[in-house]
Design an enzyme around this catalytic site. Structure first.
Site, short mmCIF file in Angstrom:
data_model
loop_
_atom_site.label_atom_id
_atom_site.label_comp_id
_atom_site.label_asym_id
_atom_site.label_seq_id
_atom_site.Cartn_x
_atom_site.Cartn_y
_atom_site.Cartn_z
N SER A 44 0.79 -1.23 0.00
CA SER A 44 0.00 0.00 0.00
C SER A 44 0.83 1.28 0.00
O SER A 44 0.35 2.32 -0.44
CB SER A 44 -0.92 0.00 1.23
OG SER A 44 -0.18 -0.20 2.42
N HIS A 250 -0.85 5.67 6.89
CA HIS A 250 -0.32 5.66 5.52
C HIS A 250 0.01 7.08 5.09
O HIS A 250 -0.56 8.05 5.60
CB HIS A 250 -1.33 5.05 4.55
CG HIS A 250 -1.40 3.55 4.61
ND1 HIS A 250 -2.18 2.89 5.54
CD2 HIS A 250 -0.79 2.60 3.87
CE1 HIS A 250 -2.04 1.58 5.36
NE2 HIS A 250 -1.20 1.38 4.35
#
Length: 268
Positions: A44, A250
């Site tokens: 990711s 993230h």
């Protein structure tokens, strides 16, 4: 005084010449990479989870037009571009699903992998929901995996990349530290934050060692994210996001463009 000024002038000229040569070398490397194909692999952090602007055809892989591979491709126009990175990917997923685009003409490969193998999501869930001692215990388990099992997993992936794309320049990029320590910040305790940062360093050290052993380039994003960690007031990382749990911890779009892209560009 005159000698000092002359020395300073000569030093300035030498520095300018050195910077010029460095810039020329970087431009030449990027030009060489652009002449062949570029394949972006990984998890990711390479697909761009957290950056938004997801490509609908990528489905649950959540590939973003604001992710560093997409941005590099747009800036350098390689002869071909395969954006294969996928949210949630582990080393086995890269082997099974992402290597099909590699071939003898591939000139450049980027890769972030290893965090999910080490149990990144479970570590963060444990640390958010449990005590300091339980968090530290879970991190200890993850570090044991990184020490004993992950190196072999990385070797297998790196060997497969080399076999399929023997002429490619392979840039393996690490993970940032999550927290700026010593700040007044809501959320996890300083004990947990420090342990999570130490775990990121431990993981990066292991990844760098295996990448270097295979003749690959390691891109260290801890430098570019410095001052932009969670609790910094100018974070390039999402903190815990209850509205979109998947984006938690993230990089934001700024983290991709300001944190990952320059590191990859310099290494490519």
């Amino acid at each position: 005084m005159r000698r000092s000024r002359l020395t300073g002038f000569v030093t300035s000229l030498l520095l300018a010449a050195g910077l010029g040569l460095t810039g020329a070398a970087s431009a030449q490397a990027s030009s060489t990479a652009a002449a062949g194909g570029y394949v972006a692999l990984g998890d990711s952090y390479s697909s761009g989870v957290g950056a938004g602007s997801y490509i609908s055809s990528s489905g649950s892989c959540d590939r973003s037009t604001k992710a560093y591979p997409y941005l590099w491709n747009a800036a350098h126009s390689p002869s071909s571009f395969a954006f294969n990175a996928c949210s949630g990917a582990k080393t086995d997923d890269v082997l099974a699903n992402q290597l099909g685009s590699l071939n003898s003409s591939t000139a450049l490969v980027s890769l972030t992998i290893g965090g999910n193998d080490a149990g990144f999501a479970d570590v963060m869930t444990t640390c958010v929901t449990s005590s300091d001692s339980t968090c530290l215990s879970r991190i200890g388990t993850a570090k044991a995996y990184v020490a004993n099992t992950l190196p072999g997993k990385l070797d297998t992936v790196y060997d497969a990349i080399s076999a399929k794309a023997p002429s490619a320049r392979v840039v393996v990029i690490g993970y940032p530290r999550f927290y700026l320590l010593g700040q007044s910040c809501l959320g996890l305790s300083e004990t947990k934050r420090s342990a999570i940062n130490d775990a990121a360093d431990y993981l990066d050290t292991a990844i760098k060692a295996r990448a270097t052993a295979h003749g690959f380039v390691f891109g260290d994003v801890r430098t570019t994210f410095s001052g932009h960690e969670i609790c910094s007031g100018s974070s390039w990382l999402h903190s815990l996001n209850w509205l979109d749990i998947g984006e938690s911890y993230h990089p934001t779009a700024s983290g991709q463009s300001g944190g990952y892209l320059p590191v990859f560009t310099n290494a490519a």
